[in-house]
Design an enzyme around this catalytic site. Sequence first.
Site, PDB file in Angstrom:
ATOM      1  N   THR A  93       0.014 -18.213 -25.994  1.00 43.38           N
ATOM      2  CA  THR A  93      -1.334 -17.699 -25.761  1.00 43.38           C
ATOM      3  C   THR A  93      -1.623 -17.554 -24.280  1.00 43.38           C
ATOM      4  O   THR A  93      -1.039 -18.270 -23.454  1.00 43.38           O
ATOM      5  CB  THR A  93      -2.360 -18.673 -26.387  1.00 43.38           C
ATOM      6  OG1 THR A  93      -3.661 -18.368 -25.893  1.00 43.38           O
ATOM      7  CG2 THR A  93      -2.058 -20.114 -26.014  1.00 43.38           C
ATOM      8  N   ASP A  94      -2.564 -16.664 -23.954  1.00 43.96           N
ATOM      9  CA  ASP A  94      -2.990 -16.536 -22.550  1.00 43.96           C
ATOM     10  C   ASP A  94      -3.799 -17.748 -22.088  1.00 43.96           C
ATOM     11  O   ASP A  94      -4.025 -17.939 -20.902  1.00 43.96           O
ATOM     12  CB  ASP A  94      -3.795 -15.246 -22.335  1.00 43.96           C
ATOM     13  CG  ASP A  94      -5.087 -15.166 -23.152  1.00 43.96           C
ATOM     14  OD1 ASP A  94      -5.330 -16.055 -23.993  1.00 43.96           O
ATOM     15  OD2 ASP A  94      -5.841 -14.193 -22.953  1.00 43.96           O
ATOM     16  N   GLU A  95      -4.230 -18.593 -23.053  1.00 45.19           N
ATOM     17  CA  GLU A  95      -5.100 -19.719 -22.678  1.00 45.19           C
ATOM     18  C   GLU A  95      -4.361 -20.756 -21.825  1.00 45.19           C
ATOM     19  O   GLU A  95      -4.990 -21.574 -21.165  1.00 45.19           O
ATOM     20  CB  GLU A  95      -5.720 -20.343 -23.935  1.00 45.19           C
ATOM     21  CG  GLU A  95      -6.479 -19.294 -24.734  1.00 45.19           C
ATOM     22  CD  GLU A  95      -7.380 -19.838 -25.843  1.00 45.19           C
ATOM     23  OE1 GLU A  95      -7.805 -20.990 -25.767  1.00 45.19           O
ATOM     24  OE2 GLU A  95      -7.657 -19.066 -26.784  1.00 45.19           O
ATOM     25  N   TYR A 125      -6.082 -27.677 -27.064  1.00 46.20           N
ATOM     26  CA  TYR A 125      -5.276 -26.600 -27.651  1.00 46.20           C
ATOM     27  C   TYR A 125      -4.382 -25.966 -26.590  1.00 46.20           C
ATOM     28  O   TYR A 125      -3.155 -25.889 -26.738  1.00 46.20           O
ATOM     29  CB  TYR A 125      -6.182 -25.540 -28.295  1.00 46.20           C
ATOM     30  CG  TYR A 125      -5.472 -24.227 -28.582  1.00 46.20           C
ATOM     31  CD1 TYR A 125      -4.427 -24.169 -29.507  1.00 46.20           C
ATOM     32  CD2 TYR A 125      -5.821 -23.045 -27.915  1.00 46.20           C
ATOM     33  CE1 TYR A 125      -3.757 -22.975 -29.764  1.00 46.20           C
ATOM     34  CE2 TYR A 125      -5.162 -21.850 -28.166  1.00 46.20           C
ATOM     35  CZ  TYR A 125      -4.137 -21.815 -29.090  1.00 46.20           C
ATOM     36  OH  TYR A 125      -3.462 -20.643 -29.335  1.00 46.20           O
ATOM     37  N   LYS A 154      -0.261 -25.939 -26.125  1.00 51.05           N
ATOM     38  CA  LYS A 154       0.547 -24.709 -26.081  1.00 51.05           C
ATOM     39  C   LYS A 154       1.323 -24.642 -24.756  1.00 51.05           C
ATOM     40  O   LYS A 154       2.491 -24.241 -24.725  1.00 51.05           O
ATOM     41  CB  LYS A 154      -0.337 -23.462 -26.247  1.00 51.05           C
ATOM     42  CG  LYS A 154      -0.965 -23.299 -27.626  1.00 51.05           C
ATOM     43  CD  LYS A 154       0.045 -23.088 -28.755  1.00 51.05           C
ATOM     44  CE  LYS A 154       0.751 -21.753 -28.676  1.00 51.05           C
ATOM     45  NZ  LYS A 154       1.604 -21.533 -29.878  1.00 51.05           N
TER      46      LYS A 154
HETATM   47  P1  NAD Z   1      -3.434 -19.646 -37.636  1.00 51.26           P
HETATM   48  O1  NAD Z   1      -4.142 -20.932 -37.395  1.00 51.26           O
HETATM   49  O2  NAD Z   1      -4.134 -18.539 -38.344  1.00 51.26           O
HETATM   50  O3  NAD Z   1      -2.090 -19.918 -38.465  1.00 51.26           O
HETATM   51  C1  NAD Z   1      -1.239 -20.984 -38.168  1.00 51.26           C
HETATM   52  C2  NAD Z   1      -0.256 -21.121 -39.323  1.00 51.26           C
HETATM   53  O4  NAD Z   1       0.646 -22.191 -39.012  1.00 51.26           O
HETATM   54  C3  NAD Z   1      -0.913 -21.465 -40.660  1.00 51.26           C
HETATM   55  O5  NAD Z   1      -0.344 -20.691 -41.690  1.00 51.26           O
HETATM   56  C4  NAD Z   1      -0.593 -22.936 -40.844  1.00 51.26           C
HETATM   57  O6  NAD Z   1      -0.503 -23.313 -42.210  1.00 51.26           O
HETATM   58  C5  NAD Z   1       0.737 -23.048 -40.139  1.00 51.26           C
HETATM   59  N1  NAD Z   1       0.990 -24.404 -39.640  1.00 51.26           N
HETATM   60  C6  NAD Z   1       0.153 -25.188 -38.918  1.00 51.26           C
HETATM   61  N2  NAD Z   1       0.727 -26.377 -38.662  1.00 51.26           N
HETATM   62  C7  NAD Z   1       1.971 -26.324 -39.214  1.00 51.26           C
HETATM   63  C8  NAD Z   1       3.050 -27.228 -39.253  1.00 51.26           C
HETATM   64  N3  NAD Z   1       2.972 -28.437 -38.675  1.00 51.26           N
HETATM   65  N4  NAD Z   1       4.176 -26.859 -39.895  1.00 51.26           N
HETATM   66  C9  NAD Z   1       4.266 -25.645 -40.479  1.00 51.26           C
HETATM   67  N5  NAD Z   1       3.270 -24.741 -40.470  1.00 51.26           N
HETATM   68  C10 NAD Z   1       2.137 -25.084 -39.839  1.00 51.26           C
HETATM   69  O7  NAD Z   1      -2.922 -19.189 -36.213  1.00 51.26           O
HETATM   70  P2  NAD Z   1      -2.757 -17.715 -35.618  1.00 51.26           P
HETATM   71  O8  NAD Z   1      -4.050 -17.296 -35.069  1.00 51.26           O
HETATM   72  O9  NAD Z   1      -2.064 -16.867 -36.590  1.00 51.26           O
HETATM   73  O10 NAD Z   1      -1.803 -18.019 -34.391  1.00 51.26           O
HETATM   74  C11 NAD Z   1      -0.380 -17.924 -34.534  1.00 51.26           C
HETATM   75  C12 NAD Z   1       0.263 -18.217 -33.190  1.00 51.26           C
HETATM   76  O11 NAD Z   1      -0.196 -17.277 -32.232  1.00 51.26           O
HETATM   77  C13 NAD Z   1      -0.098 -19.601 -32.633  1.00 51.26           C
HETATM   78  O12 NAD Z   1       1.056 -20.130 -32.020  1.00 51.26           O
HETATM   79  C14 NAD Z   1      -1.173 -19.329 -31.610  1.00 51.26           C
HETATM   80  O13 NAD Z   1      -1.155 -20.293 -30.588  1.00 51.26           O
HETATM   81  C15 NAD Z   1      -0.745 -17.953 -31.113  1.00 51.26           C
HETATM   82  N6  NAD Z   1      -1.823 -17.083 -30.596  1.00 51.26           N
HETATM   83  C16 NAD Z   1      -2.952 -16.854 -31.348  1.00 51.26           C
HETATM   84  C17 NAD Z   1      -3.924 -15.981 -30.851  1.00 51.26           C
HETATM   85  C18 NAD Z   1      -5.172 -15.660 -31.657  1.00 51.26           C
HETATM   86  O14 NAD Z   1      -6.057 -14.967 -31.141  1.00 51.26           O
HETATM   87  N7  NAD Z   1      -5.277 -16.063 -32.920  1.00 51.26           N
HETATM   88  C19 NAD Z   1      -3.763 -15.368 -29.608  1.00 51.26           C
HETATM   89  C20 NAD Z   1      -2.597 -15.631 -28.878  1.00 51.26           C
HETATM   90  C21 NAD Z   1      -1.631 -16.481 -29.393  1.00 51.26           C
HETATM   91  P1  TYD Z   2     -12.654 -18.202 -30.545  1.00 54.10           P
HETATM   92  O1  TYD Z   2     -12.671 -17.100 -31.555  1.00 54.10           O
HETATM   93  O2  TYD Z   2     -12.756 -19.610 -31.015  1.00 54.10           O
HETATM   94  O3  TYD Z   2     -11.361 -17.980 -29.650  1.00 54.10           O
HETATM   95  P2  TYD Z   2     -10.922 -18.726 -28.263  1.00 54.10           P
HETATM   96  O4  TYD Z   2     -11.782 -19.889 -28.035  1.00 54.10           O
HETATM   97  O5  TYD Z   2      -9.518 -19.117 -28.557  1.00 54.10           O
HETATM   98  O6  TYD Z   2     -11.046 -17.670 -27.211  1.00 54.10           O
HETATM   99  O7  TYD Z   2     -13.867 -17.961 -29.550  1.00 54.10           O
HETATM  100  C1  TYD Z   2     -13.998 -16.740 -28.848  1.00 54.10           C
HETATM  101  C2  TYD Z   2     -15.181 -16.891 -27.916  1.00 54.10           C
HETATM  102  O8  TYD Z   2     -16.377 -17.011 -28.717  1.00 54.10           O
HETATM  103  C3  TYD Z   2     -15.124 -18.148 -27.066  1.00 54.10           C
HETATM  104  O9  TYD Z   2     -15.673 -17.854 -25.785  1.00 54.10           O
HETATM  105  C4  TYD Z   2     -16.011 -19.137 -27.793  1.00 54.10           C
HETATM  106  C5  TYD Z   2     -17.052 -18.235 -28.438  1.00 54.10           C
HETATM  107  N1  TYD Z   2     -17.612 -18.715 -29.727  1.00 54.10           N
HETATM  108  C6  TYD Z   2     -18.991 -18.749 -29.912  1.00 54.10           C
HETATM  109  O10 TYD Z   2     -19.785 -18.399 -29.017  1.00 54.10           O
HETATM  110  N2  TYD Z   2     -19.470 -19.182 -31.120  1.00 54.10           N
HETATM  111  C7  TYD Z   2     -18.651 -19.575 -32.123  1.00 54.10           C
HETATM  112  O11 TYD Z   2     -19.152 -19.978 -33.209  1.00 54.10           O
HETATM  113  C8  TYD Z   2     -17.231 -19.522 -31.923  1.00 54.10           C
HETATM  114  C9  TYD Z   2     -16.276 -19.942 -33.010  1.00 54.10           C
HETATM  115  C10 TYD Z   2     -16.754 -19.067 -30.703  1.00 54.10           C
END
Ligand code: NAD
Ligand code: TYD
Length: 349
Positions: free
Chosen positions: A131-133, A156, A160
């Site tokens: 992630t970019d975070e 988080y 990561k």
């Molecule tokens: P998500 O939370 O929707 O899905 C995570 C999945 O991993 C779920 O299916 C869960 O059951 C599985 N999981 C969790 N713990 C586990 C474990 N111990 N063993 C096996 N499976 C397990 O997450 P996502 O949003 O799809 O993110 C996927 C990846 O992309 C993550 O690594 C996250 O850090 C990265 N990412 C997400 C975003 C975003 O905006 N969602 C952006 C950049 C990077």
């Molecule tokens: P989120 O979707 O949780 O992603 P991330 O924190 O990983 O960027 O949140 C996106 C943005 O929205 C973040 O600045 C937090 C804000 N946010 C709210 O203002 N209200 C909410 O209920 C949630 C879940 C997020």
Amino acid sequence: MNSILITGGAGFIGSHLTRLFVTKYPQYKIVNLDALTYAGNLENLTDVEKAPNYHFVKGNITNLSLLRSLFEEHQFTGVIHCAAESHVDRSITDPLAFITTNVMGTAALLQVAKENWKDNMEGKVFYHISTDEVYGSLGQTGFFYEDTAYSPRSPYSASKASSDHIVRAFYHTYNMPIKISNCSNNYGPYHFPEKLIPLCINNIINNKSLPIYGKGENVRDWLFVEDHARAIDVIFHNGKIGETYNIGGHNEWTNIALVKELCKQMDEKLGREKGASEKLITYVTDRAGHDLRYAIDATKLKNELGWLPSLQFEAGISKTIDWYLQNTKWLEDVTSGNYQNYYEAQYNS
Ligand code: NAD
Ligand code: TYD
């Protein structure tokens, strides 16, 4: 033959990636290992679950003996590691769960991949999805580049960042054939409604308040999830071993502007009076340590591998809202049971 382990394939991004790989590469064997936590949902994959090249295994990435037996059985040539605990707010209430899965789980996968590949790394790829975070929080200007120093600020992002470091350590120490990408915020179908966009879509549908943390001035760079899956495909196949690629949408929105756009589009789609949904906006206590701004520079990915986002945000959001309006059963299923307890604790305490 390519035999690929996708971890976390039942989650949001993992399910889009699994669908893409299962349908685009029928000659590959795809094994999806997922613990099916609250965020994992096999309903995300019903359209590919019967494909002959797809196999699902319910299990935890921290389970070394399970990993060893899966490598033995399937002789993986590639790993695409998506499994993670992924929600910042949950990491604030339960940081150890994030360290266990994101740090220990990634290390366990690397260890078992190394044990299996150490005599022949040729043609193998261990691709870590990040992630970019990890880069921390930007001010009003500037971008994250691949060489921006890590400065994670939430449990988080720190977990990561730790996993990214461990992946790179295995490259430098053991020549593990790793790749890493760091992506900005994703949105799209199958997004669990704890994250901002699906949470607000669900609440607008149900006429519930839209919780905006702080003043709503925090900025995120939003990318349609299928574009992320395409980028992963390109990097997995054509990216250089040992390299990191940033993935982003060049699409920055303040939270408040984004939620207002959602309200506008949903009023039109639901036939509600103009401005009706905006009345649901409620400013609530800010998230602890809330990062102000994320913005990715994805020039390296464009120049080296030719990837660009395909969708404009307004079109992507429209497509996303339509999906949620057409998939009310999915939404009802994931918001019943434990979700109600989570919501109560997060927003009503
Ligand atoms: P998500 O939370 O929707 O899905 C995570 C999945 O991993 C779920 O299916 C869960 O059951 C599985 N999981 C969790 N713990 C586990 C474990 N111990 N063993 C096996 N499976 C397990 O997450 P996502 O949003 O799809 O993110 C996927 C990846 O992309 C993550 O690594 C996250 O850090 C990265 N990412 C997400 C975003 C975003 O905006 N969602 C952006 C950049 C990077
Ligand atoms: P989120 O979707 O949780 O992603 P991330 O924190 O990983 O960027 O949140 C996106 C943005 O929205 C973040 O600045 C937090 C804000 N946010 C709210 O203002 N209200 C909410 O209920 C949630 C879940 C997020």
